[in-house]
Design a protein around this motif. Structure first.
Motif, PDB file in Angstrom:
ATOM      1  N   SER A 157      17.361  -0.178  -9.166  1.00 45.33           N
ATOM      2  CA  SER A 157      18.001  -1.436  -8.764  1.00 45.33           C
ATOM      3  C   SER A 157      18.048  -1.586  -7.247  1.00 45.33           C
ATOM      4  O   SER A 157      18.674  -2.512  -6.728  1.00 45.33           O
ATOM      5  N   LEU A 158      17.371  -0.682  -6.542  1.00 35.84           N
ATOM      6  CA  LEU A 158      17.415  -0.664  -5.081  1.00 35.84           C
ATOM      7  C   LEU A 158      16.586  -1.808  -4.489  1.00 35.84           C
ATOM      8  O   LEU A 158      15.482  -2.108  -4.961  1.00 35.84           O
ATOM      9  N   ALA A 159      17.113  -2.425  -3.439  1.00 36.98           N
ATOM     10  CA  ALA A 159      16.337  -3.414  -2.691  1.00 36.98           C
ATOM     11  C   ALA A 159      15.275  -2.686  -1.872  1.00 36.98           C
ATOM     12  O   ALA A 159      15.557  -1.671  -1.227  1.00 36.98           O
ATOM     13  N   TYR A 160      14.050  -3.219  -1.885  1.00 40.76           N
ATOM     14  CA  TYR A 160      12.980  -2.561  -1.142  1.00 40.76           C
ATOM     15  C   TYR A 160      11.903  -3.565  -0.756  1.00 40.76           C
ATOM     16  O   TYR A 160      11.849  -4.680  -1.273  1.00 40.76           O
ATOM     17  N   GLU A 161      11.053  -3.148   0.172  1.00 39.63           N
ATOM     18  CA  GLU A 161       9.917  -3.952   0.595  1.00 39.63           C
ATOM     19  C   GLU A 161       8.696  -3.058   0.718  1.00 39.63           C
ATOM     20  O   GLU A 161       8.807  -1.839   0.842  1.00 39.63           O
ATOM     21  N   VAL A 162       7.530  -3.695   0.683  1.00 37.70           N
ATOM     22  CA  VAL A 162       6.263  -2.994   0.889  1.00 37.70           C
ATOM     23  C   VAL A 162       5.589  -3.604   2.107  1.00 37.70           C
ATOM     24  O   VAL A 162       5.591  -4.826   2.290  1.00 37.70           O
ATOM     25  N   ARG A 163       4.993  -2.736   2.939  1.00 34.59           N
ATOM     26  CA  ARG A 163       4.402  -3.219   4.185  1.00 34.59           C
ATOM     27  C   ARG A 163       3.139  -2.425   4.517  1.00 34.59           C
ATOM     28  O   ARG A 163       2.972  -1.292   4.085  1.00 34.59           O
ATOM     29  N   THR A 164       2.272  -3.047   5.299  1.00 35.56           N
ATOM     30  CA  THR A 164       1.019  -2.426   5.719  1.00 35.56           C
ATOM     31  C   THR A 164       0.769  -2.771   7.178  1.00 35.56           C
ATOM     32  O   THR A 164       0.945  -3.919   7.587  1.00 35.56           O
ATOM     33  N   THR A 165       0.369  -1.776   7.970  1.00 38.58           N
ATOM     34  CA  THR A 165      -0.104  -2.031   9.321  1.00 38.58           C
ATOM     35  C   THR A 165      -1.602  -2.294   9.247  1.00 38.58           C
ATOM     36  O   THR A 165      -2.348  -1.535   8.620  1.00 38.58           O
ATOM     37  N   TRP A 166      -2.039  -3.361   9.896  1.00 35.82           N
ATOM     38  CA  TRP A 166      -3.422  -3.812   9.740  1.00 35.82           C
ATOM     39  C   TRP A 166      -4.172  -3.841  11.058  1.00 35.82           C
ATOM     40  O   TRP A 166      -3.743  -4.474  12.022  1.00 35.82           O
ATOM     41  N   HIS A 167      -5.288  -3.122  11.088  1.00 33.52           N
ATOM     42  CA  HIS A 167      -6.295  -3.283  12.139  1.00 33.52           C
ATOM     43  C   HIS A 167      -7.575  -3.688  11.436  1.00 33.52           C
ATOM     44  O   HIS A 167      -8.007  -3.028  10.489  1.00 33.52           O
ATOM     45  N   SER A 168      -8.189  -4.764  11.896  1.00 30.51           N
ATOM     46  CA  SER A 168      -9.341  -5.321  11.189  1.00 30.51           C
ATOM     47  C   SER A 168     -10.561  -4.400  11.205  1.00 30.51           C
ATOM     48  O   SER A 168     -11.478  -4.586  10.403  1.00 30.51           O
ATOM     49  N   ASP A 169     -10.592  -3.413  12.113  1.00 28.24           N
ATOM     50  CA  ASP A 169     -11.678  -2.426  12.092  1.00 28.24           C
ATOM     51  C   ASP A 169     -11.473  -1.389  10.987  1.00 28.24           C
ATOM     52  O   ASP A 169     -12.416  -0.675  10.631  1.00 28.24           O
ATOM     53  N   LEU A 170     -10.260  -1.288  10.468  1.00 29.10           N
ATOM     54  CA  LEU A 170      -9.947  -0.286   9.447  1.00 29.10           C
ATOM     55  C   LEU A 170      -9.870  -0.885   8.050  1.00 29.10           C
ATOM     56  O   LEU A 170     -10.263  -0.251   7.068  1.00 29.10           O
TER      57      LEU A 170
END
Length: 227
Positions: A157-170
């Protein structure tokens, strides 16, 4: 883990932030050491560095901020590597603070234990890369462990988020879209945050500057851009 980082787990403390814990004035505890070597990581001093602050010093700081701060962000580095994290969180909660966990998701066992004891109030899960890119981007790690951690959070029931760091070369835009679609198919209906790479900072790997986000129009319907 570096033995010194067991005695002195924290590299530094950010004493106040309104940005890192949603809607809550908080401090950030930066844990020394990490189990990944992400090319784009802009905290190489924390990843490779030694701890400077003890639990006792951190708890004394929090005691002095009761009534001023409401939360603590556990970040790094990677906080779930700290072997005394569970009792440390108990001490933080005993002081009346909420806890946000920032994690690379490679320690699902620790995440499960924290949730079981109701020791965290919010989590931010890093979705580093699809399986085919984990080694190239992070040097090591497992997408399977990410999904184990994700399922633990999804079923809680925990509040959470998902995230990604993006470099277009990767990561190409189409790969980000596929990641977003995989999250949605797995039951994730909250915003998927993508943080563009920050130019002009020291990183673990050598990367060219990330220029105009030419593929932004392809992404706008599937992700939330975050500065």
């Amino acid at each position: 883990m570096n033995p010194l980082n067991v005695m002195l787990p924290l590299y530094d403390i950010t004493r106040f932030t309104l940005l890192d814990y949603p809607d809550i004035p908080a401090a950030i505890f930066w844990f020394a050491g990490c189990n990944l070597r992400c090319t784009y990581c802009y905290n190489p001093d924390i990843v490779f560095g030694q701890g400077k602050l003890s639990e006792e010093e951190a708890l004394a700081f929090l005691s002095s901020r009761r009534g001023l701060l409401e939360g603590v962000v556990l970040s790094g580095g990677e906080c779930t590597l700290y072997p005394n994290l569970i009792p440390f969180c108990r001490s933080i909660k005993a002081l009346g603070f909420k806890i946000k966990l920032d994690t690379n998701a490679m320690r699902p066992d620790v995440i499960r234990a924290l949730i079981r004891e109701n020791l965290i109030d919010y989590a931010a899960l890093d979705y580093k890369a699809p399986a085919s890119k984990m080694t190239d981007i992070c040097g090591r790690g497992s997408e399977k462990r990410f999904w184990e951690s994700f399922d633990i959070l999804r079923q809680s029931s925990l509040a959470y988020e998902v995230r990604t760091t993006w470099h277009s070369d990767l990561l190409e835009a189409k790969e980000l879209i596929e990641m977003a679609q995989k999250l949605k198919a797995s039951g994730y209906d909250a915003p998927y945050y993508v943080q563009p790479f920050r130019n002009g900072v020291e990183t673990i790997g050598t990367l060219a500057p990330m220029h105009q986000l030419s593929d932004l129009s392809l992404l706008i319907d599937t992700i939330c851009m975050r500065n």
